[in-house]
Write an enzyme that holds these catalytic residues in place. Sequence first.
Site, PDB file in Angstrom:
ATOM      1  N   ARG A  47       0.759  -1.329  -0.154  1.00 29.33           N
ATOM      2  CA  ARG A  47      -0.281  -0.069   0.035  1.00 29.33           C
ATOM      3  C   ARG A  47       0.858   1.283   0.248  1.00 29.33           C
ATOM      4  O   ARG A  47       0.034   2.359   0.126  1.00 29.33           O
ATOM      5  CB  ARG A  47      -0.983  -0.232   1.645  1.00 29.33           C
ATOM      6  CG  ARG A  47      -2.508   0.344   0.974  1.00 29.33           C
ATOM      7  CD  ARG A  47      -3.707  -0.259   1.908  1.00 29.33           C
ATOM      8  NE  ARG A  47      -4.412   0.226   2.215  1.00 29.33           N
ATOM      9  CZ  ARG A  47      -5.576  -0.569   2.863  1.00 29.33           C
ATOM     10  NH1 ARG A  47      -5.341  -2.185   2.104  1.00 29.33           N
ATOM     11  NH2 ARG A  47      -6.380  -0.480   2.808  1.00 29.33           N
ATOM     12  N   ARG A  98     -21.639  -3.215   2.886  1.00 28.47           N
ATOM     13  CA  ARG A  98     -20.529  -4.176   2.951  1.00 28.47           C
ATOM     14  C   ARG A  98     -21.380  -4.947   4.452  1.00 28.47           C
ATOM     15  O   ARG A  98     -21.046  -4.901   4.898  1.00 28.47           O
ATOM     16  CB  ARG A  98     -18.684  -3.490   2.170  1.00 28.47           C
ATOM     17  CG  ARG A  98     -18.527  -5.078   3.407  1.00 28.47           C
ATOM     18  CD  ARG A  98     -16.869  -4.987   2.427  1.00 28.47           C
ATOM     19  NE  ARG A  98     -15.854  -3.905   3.126  1.00 28.47           N
ATOM     20  CZ  ARG A  98     -15.066  -3.669   3.015  1.00 28.47           C
ATOM     21  NH1 ARG A  98     -14.552  -4.285   2.016  1.00 28.47           N
ATOM     22  NH2 ARG A  98     -14.503  -2.292   3.261  1.00 28.47           N
ATOM     23  N   ARG A 147      -9.584   7.027   4.462  1.00 28.32           N
ATOM     24  CA  ARG A 147      -9.032   5.628   3.610  1.00 28.32           C
ATOM     25  C   ARG A 147      -9.220   5.947   1.667  1.00 28.32           C
ATOM     26  O   ARG A 147      -7.786   5.953   1.626  1.00 28.32           O
ATOM     27  CB  ARG A 147      -9.479   4.180   3.707  1.00 28.32           C
ATOM     28  CG  ARG A 147     -10.002   3.854   4.822  1.00 28.32           C
ATOM     29  CD  ARG A 147     -11.079   3.320   5.253  1.00 28.32           C
ATOM     30  NE  ARG A 147     -11.403   1.631   4.828  1.00 28.32           N
ATOM     31  CZ  ARG A 147     -12.174   0.814   4.800  1.00 28.32           C
ATOM     32  NH1 ARG A 147     -13.542   1.693   5.490  1.00 28.32           N
ATOM     33  NH2 ARG A 147     -12.001  -0.593   4.234  1.00 28.32           N
TER      34      ARG A 147
HETATM   35  P1  ADP Z   1     -12.207  -4.650  -1.644  1.00 23.63           P
HETATM   36  O1  ADP Z   1     -11.792  -5.679  -0.570  1.00 23.63           O
HETATM   37  O2  ADP Z   1     -11.408  -4.231  -2.287  1.00 23.63           O
HETATM   38  O3  ADP Z   1     -12.354  -3.165  -0.228  1.00 23.63           O
HETATM   39  P2  ADP Z   1     -14.940  -5.670  -1.027  1.00 23.63           P
HETATM   40  O4  ADP Z   1     -14.463  -6.934  -1.994  1.00 23.63           O
HETATM   41  O5  ADP Z   1     -15.077  -6.643   0.845  1.00 23.63           O
HETATM   42  O6  ADP Z   1     -13.802  -4.784  -2.065  1.00 23.63           O
HETATM   43  O7  ADP Z   1     -15.645  -5.295  -1.734  1.00 23.63           O
HETATM   44  C1  ADP Z   1     -16.991  -4.009  -1.416  1.00 23.63           C
HETATM   45  C2  ADP Z   1     -18.229  -4.635  -1.424  1.00 23.63           C
HETATM   46  O8  ADP Z   1     -18.896  -4.199  -2.583  1.00 23.63           O
HETATM   47  C3  ADP Z   1     -18.692  -5.634  -0.549  1.00 23.63           C
HETATM   48  O9  ADP Z   1     -20.277  -5.622  -0.142  1.00 23.63           O
HETATM   49  C4  ADP Z   1     -18.952  -7.000  -2.278  1.00 23.63           C
HETATM   50  O10 ADP Z   1     -19.924  -7.268  -2.059  1.00 23.63           O
HETATM   51  C5  ADP Z   1     -19.771  -5.600  -3.247  1.00 23.63           C
HETATM   52  N1  ADP Z   1     -18.816  -5.814  -4.498  1.00 23.63           N
HETATM   53  C6  ADP Z   1     -17.390  -6.139  -4.560  1.00 23.63           C
HETATM   54  N2  ADP Z   1     -17.344  -6.373  -6.266  1.00 23.63           N
HETATM   55  C7  ADP Z   1     -18.292  -5.352  -6.690  1.00 23.63           C
HETATM   56  C8  ADP Z   1     -19.056  -5.686  -7.811  1.00 23.63           C
HETATM   57  N3  ADP Z   1     -18.359  -5.984  -9.073  1.00 23.63           N
HETATM   58  N4  ADP Z   1     -20.050  -4.972  -7.914  1.00 23.63           N
HETATM   59  C9  ADP Z   1     -20.660  -4.885  -6.934  1.00 23.63           C
HETATM   60  N5  ADP Z   1     -20.985  -4.703  -5.871  1.00 23.63           N
HETATM   61  C10 ADP Z   1     -19.437  -5.582  -5.374  1.00 23.63           C
HETATM   62  P1  AMP Z   2      -8.344  -3.023   4.690  1.00 25.75           P
HETATM   63  O1  AMP Z   2      -9.313  -4.590   5.694  1.00 25.75           O
HETATM   64  O2  AMP Z   2      -7.802  -3.986   3.241  1.00 25.75           O
HETATM   65  O3  AMP Z   2      -9.593  -2.189   3.927  1.00 25.75           O
HETATM   66  O4  AMP Z   2      -7.795  -2.743   5.749  1.00 25.75           O
HETATM   67  C1  AMP Z   2      -8.556  -2.092   6.709  1.00 25.75           C
HETATM   68  C2  AMP Z   2      -7.476  -0.832   6.897  1.00 25.75           C
HETATM   69  O5  AMP Z   2      -6.502  -1.927   7.925  1.00 25.75           O
HETATM   70  C3  AMP Z   2      -6.901  -0.038   6.736  1.00 25.75           C
HETATM   71  O6  AMP Z   2      -7.451   0.649   6.413  1.00 25.75           O
HETATM   72  C4  AMP Z   2      -5.455   0.211   7.240  1.00 25.75           C
HETATM   73  O7  AMP Z   2      -4.939   1.294   8.423  1.00 25.75           O
HETATM   74  C5  AMP Z   2      -4.918  -1.193   7.860  1.00 25.75           C
HETATM   75  N1  AMP Z   2      -3.659  -1.466   6.926  1.00 25.75           N
HETATM   76  C6  AMP Z   2      -4.210  -2.918   6.018  1.00 25.75           C
HETATM   77  N2  AMP Z   2      -3.383  -3.518   5.330  1.00 25.75           N
HETATM   78  C7  AMP Z   2      -2.116  -2.209   4.945  1.00 25.75           C
HETATM   79  C8  AMP Z   2      -0.815  -2.042   4.717  1.00 25.75           C
HETATM   80  N3  AMP Z   2      -0.847  -2.813   3.601  1.00 25.75           N
HETATM   81  N4  AMP Z   2      -0.546  -0.891   5.383  1.00 25.75           N
HETATM   82  C9  AMP Z   2      -1.048  -0.390   5.767  1.00 25.75           C
HETATM   83  N5  AMP Z   2      -2.018  -0.567   7.003  1.00 25.75           N
HETATM   84  C10 AMP Z   2      -2.622  -1.309   6.713  1.00 25.75           C
END
Ligand code: ADP
Ligand code: AMP
Length: 214
Positions: free
Chosen positions: A88, A127, A172
């Site tokens: 990141r 989510r 974020r």
């Molecule tokens: P990230 O891991 O990148 O933070 P997630 O995979 O958790 O994102 O997705 C965020 C939310 O959006 C989840 O609730 C998921 O079900 C939904 N989501 C993921 N991909 C799509 C898509 N292509 N279209 C609509 N909703 C999606």
């Molecule tokens: P995520 O589940 O990827 O959305 O991450 C949730 C939170 O965890 C982020 O907002 C950061 O606070 C922390 N985090 C996750 N991955 C990293 C990373 N590679 N470097 C720094 N912080 C992280």
Amino acid sequence: MNIILLGPPGAGKGTQSARLVDHYGMRQLSTGDMLRAAVKAQTPVGLKAKAVMDRGELVSDEIVSELIDAELAAMGPDTGAIFDGYPRTEAQAEILDQLLEKHGRALDHVIELDVDEDALVERITGRFTCANCGAGYHDTFQQPTVEGVCDKCGSTEFKRRPDDNEETVRTRMQEYRAKTAPILPGYEARGIVRRVDGMADIDAVAASIDAILG
Ligand code: ADP
Ligand code: AMP
């Protein structure tokens, strides 16, 4: 196969990782999931990380890189790795190169999920996950087949992340733009970035990723 799924919060990295795990037996290395587990277990790392995560800021490069190092050390050499939410920062990208070399691996693809930021707040605030098995859902886009029952394990308990609120999401996003997006040009120069339309529906995104993985 070693791939990075890159994209802002809510882009669909976790959703697509889960599918790659199911279909190809790859392993998802999500630093966010590892940190949430550490917070829940109240380990020293978790105690340190909690407030930072609640604010939507980034945890230190050292902490997350150590988590990745430990996971790679525990994995069999033939299991493919999906890096989800790591690296990141530019420093993490450099450390990842060193860790991959240390563990005898090489990056095959950096898959960038290209998304419209305005849609992400809706994705993130809708989510939720199964409290038992962690399967991911969405209020509008990915409901369980039977309302209130997890498709994967049958549990009726679900949870939402404390940082999935609109205010923290904005921080974020800013962190992503300022610190994560700048790692892309380095990977582009190596010719390993594959861009996917992350605004398509979940199955269409999965099909695009399958086409890349061949
Ligand atoms: P990230 O891991 O990148 O933070 P997630 O995979 O958790 O994102 O997705 C965020 C939310 O959006 C989840 O609730 C998921 O079900 C939904 N989501 C993921 N991909 C799509 C898509 N292509 N279209 C609509 N909703 C999606
Ligand atoms: P995520 O589940 O990827 O959305 O991450 C949730 C939170 O965890 C982020 O907002 C950061 O606070 C922390 N985090 C996750 N991955 C990293 C990373 N590679 N470097 C720094 N912080 C992280």
